[in-house]
Design a protein around this motif. Structure first.
Motif, PDB file in Angstrom:
ATOM      1  N   SER A 197       0.836  -1.207   0.000  1.00  0.00           N
ATOM      2  CA  SER A 197       0.000   0.000   0.000  1.00  0.00           C
ATOM      3  C   SER A 197       0.874   1.261   0.000  1.00  0.00           C
ATOM      4  O   SER A 197       0.501   2.272  -0.603  1.00  0.00           O
ATOM      5  N   GLU A 198       2.028   1.187   0.619  1.00  0.00           N
ATOM      6  CA  GLU A 198       2.912   2.354   0.665  1.00  0.00           C
ATOM      7  C   GLU A 198       3.580   2.650  -0.674  1.00  0.00           C
ATOM      8  O   GLU A 198       4.267   3.668  -0.812  1.00  0.00           O
ATOM      9  N   ASP A 199       3.385   1.790  -1.663  1.00  0.00           N
ATOM     10  CA  ASP A 199       3.894   2.072  -3.009  1.00  0.00           C
ATOM     11  C   ASP A 199       2.923   2.957  -3.797  1.00  0.00           C
ATOM     12  O   ASP A 199       3.240   3.378  -4.913  1.00  0.00           O
ATOM     13  N   THR A 200       1.746   3.209  -3.235  1.00  0.00           N
ATOM     14  CA  THR A 200       0.767   4.053  -3.910  1.00  0.00           C
ATOM     15  C   THR A 200       1.324   5.449  -4.118  1.00  0.00           C
ATOM     16  O   THR A 200       1.765   6.109  -3.172  1.00  0.00           O
ATOM     17  N   ALA A 201       1.317   5.910  -5.381  1.00  0.00           N
ATOM     18  CA  ALA A 201       1.874   7.214  -5.722  1.00  0.00           C
ATOM     19  C   ALA A 201       1.697   7.447  -7.211  1.00  0.00           C
ATOM     20  O   ALA A 201       1.318   6.531  -7.954  1.00  0.00           O
ATOM     21  N   VAL A 202       1.992   8.658  -7.643  1.00  0.00           N
ATOM     22  CA  VAL A 202       2.157   8.934  -9.062  1.00  0.00           C
ATOM     23  C   VAL A 202       3.614   8.647  -9.401  1.00  0.00           C
ATOM     24  O   VAL A 202       4.522   9.143  -8.717  1.00  0.00           O
ATOM     25  N   TYR A 203       3.819   7.847 -10.427  1.00  0.00           N
ATOM     26  CA  TYR A 203       5.164   7.445 -10.830  1.00  0.00           C
ATOM     27  C   TYR A 203       5.568   8.221 -12.075  1.00  0.00           C
ATOM     28  O   TYR A 203       4.804   8.315 -13.042  1.00  0.00           O
ATOM     29  N   TYR A 204       6.790   8.766 -12.029  1.00  0.00           N
ATOM     30  CA  TYR A 204       7.326   9.566 -13.121  1.00  0.00           C
ATOM     31  C   TYR A 204       8.604   8.931 -13.653  1.00  0.00           C
ATOM     32  O   TYR A 204       9.449   8.492 -12.871  1.00  0.00           O
ATOM     33  N   CYS A 205       8.750   8.912 -14.974  1.00  0.00           N
ATOM     34  CA  CYS A 205      10.050   8.571 -15.525  1.00  0.00           C
ATOM     35  C   CYS A 205      10.775   9.876 -15.855  1.00  0.00           C
ATOM     36  O   CYS A 205      10.143  10.919 -16.065  1.00  0.00           O
ATOM     37  N   ALA A 206      12.090   9.801 -15.889  1.00  0.00           N
ATOM     38  CA  ALA A 206      12.894  10.992 -16.097  1.00  0.00           C
ATOM     39  C   ALA A 206      14.199  10.611 -16.788  1.00  0.00           C
ATOM     40  O   ALA A 206      14.655   9.471 -16.682  1.00  0.00           O
ATOM     41  N   ALA A 207      14.780  11.581 -17.478  1.00  0.00           N
ATOM     42  CA  ALA A 207      16.025  11.368 -18.211  1.00  0.00           C
ATOM     43  C   ALA A 207      17.100  12.307 -17.698  1.00  0.00           C
ATOM     44  O   ALA A 207      16.842  13.502 -17.474  1.00  0.00           O
ATOM     45  N   SER A 208      18.302  11.754 -17.533  1.00  0.00           N
ATOM     46  CA  SER A 208      19.442  12.527 -17.049  1.00  0.00           C
ATOM     47  C   SER A 208      20.592  12.383 -18.036  1.00  0.00           C
ATOM     48  O   SER A 208      21.046  11.264 -18.300  1.00  0.00           O
ATOM     49  N   PRO A 209      21.075  13.499 -18.597  1.00  0.00           N
ATOM     50  CA  PRO A 209      22.163  13.390 -19.578  1.00  0.00           C
ATOM     51  C   PRO A 209      23.455  12.902 -18.940  1.00  0.00           C
ATOM     52  O   PRO A 209      23.799  13.289 -17.822  1.00  0.00           O
ATOM     53  N   GLY A 210      24.168  12.017 -19.638  1.00  0.00           N
ATOM     54  CA  GLY A 210      25.459  11.575 -19.131  1.00  0.00           C
ATOM     55  C   GLY A 210      25.475  10.121 -18.740  1.00  0.00           C
ATOM     56  O   GLY A 210      24.539   9.356 -19.007  1.00  0.00           O
ATOM     57  N   PHE A 211      26.563   9.734 -18.063  1.00  0.00           N
ATOM     58  CA  PHE A 211      26.834   8.333 -17.795  1.00  0.00           C
ATOM     59  C   PHE A 211      26.524   7.891 -16.369  1.00  0.00           C
ATOM     60  O   PHE A 211      26.582   6.711 -16.074  1.00  0.00           O
ATOM     61  N   ALA A 212      26.192   8.818 -15.500  1.00  0.00           N
ATOM     62  CA  ALA A 212      25.912   8.460 -14.116  1.00  0.00           C
ATOM     63  C   ALA A 212      24.481   7.949 -13.982  1.00  0.00           C
ATOM     64  O   ALA A 212      23.685   8.032 -14.910  1.00  0.00           O
ATOM     65  N   THR A 213      24.159   7.440 -12.796  1.00  0.00           N
ATOM     66  CA  THR A 213      22.793   7.029 -12.475  1.00  0.00           C
ATOM     67  C   THR A 213      22.385   7.763 -11.199  1.00  0.00           C
ATOM     68  O   THR A 213      22.355   7.177 -10.119  1.00  0.00           O
ATOM     69  N   PRO A 214      22.091   9.053 -11.345  1.00  0.00           N
ATOM     70  CA  PRO A 214      21.861   9.877 -10.150  1.00  0.00           C
ATOM     71  C   PRO A 214      20.540   9.597  -9.461  1.00  0.00           C
ATOM     72  O   PRO A 214      19.588   9.108 -10.074  1.00  0.00           O
ATOM     73  N   ARG A 215      20.493   9.939  -8.179  1.00  0.00           N
ATOM     74  CA  ARG A 215      19.288   9.776  -7.373  1.00  0.00           C
ATOM     75  C   ARG A 215      18.571  11.102  -7.144  1.00  0.00           C
ATOM     76  O   ARG A 215      17.432  11.110  -6.697  1.00  0.00           O
TER      77      ARG A 215
END
Length: 124
Positions: free
Chosen positions: A88-106
């Motif tokens: 139930s705590e996973d309930t939310a609006v989920y967004y995808c996003a793009a980040s330029p470059g080679f890292a995997t930022p948070r």
């Protein structure tokens, strides 16, 4: 810039599964790391998962590790989020996003393109 459109959200019972998709337009999809974020009512947008441009590196929030899997298909220009054992705590609006470059930022501010979001509701 890359344009993003999410799909696959919906209503699911606790313990169930959903797969979100994020379709990208533009010729530079491979130039971006991709991420998933979520925002519940009256809460800040939070990091869920990220994947590097090649798919070789992934990052997960502790709250979803072992239950969610992020992947991408560069040929199809699509990012996925497989969500299992939903709570139930996973309930939310989920967004995808793009980040330029080679890292995997948070961090939210590292991402330059965002989709419109898709609602995920988990009933207990």
């Amino acid at each position: 810039q890359v344009q993003l459109v999410e799909s696959g959200g919906g209503l699911v019972q606790a313990g169930g599964s959903l797969r979100l998709s994020c379709a990208a337009s533009g010729r530079t999809f491979r130039s971006y790391a991709m991420g998933w974020f979520r925002q519940a009512p009256e809460k800040e947008r939070e990091f869920v998962a990220a994947i590097s441009w090649s798919g070789g590196r992934t990052e997960y929030a502790d709250s979803v590790k072992g239950r969610f899997t992020v992947s991408r298909d560069n040929a199809k220009k699509v990012e996925y989020l497989q969500m299992n054992s939903l709570k139930s705590e996973d309930t939310a609006v989920y967004y995808c996003a793009a980040s330029p470059g080679f890292a995997t930022p948070r961090g939210v501010t590292n991402y330059t393109s965002w989709g419109q979001g898709t609602q995920v509701t988990v009933s207990s």
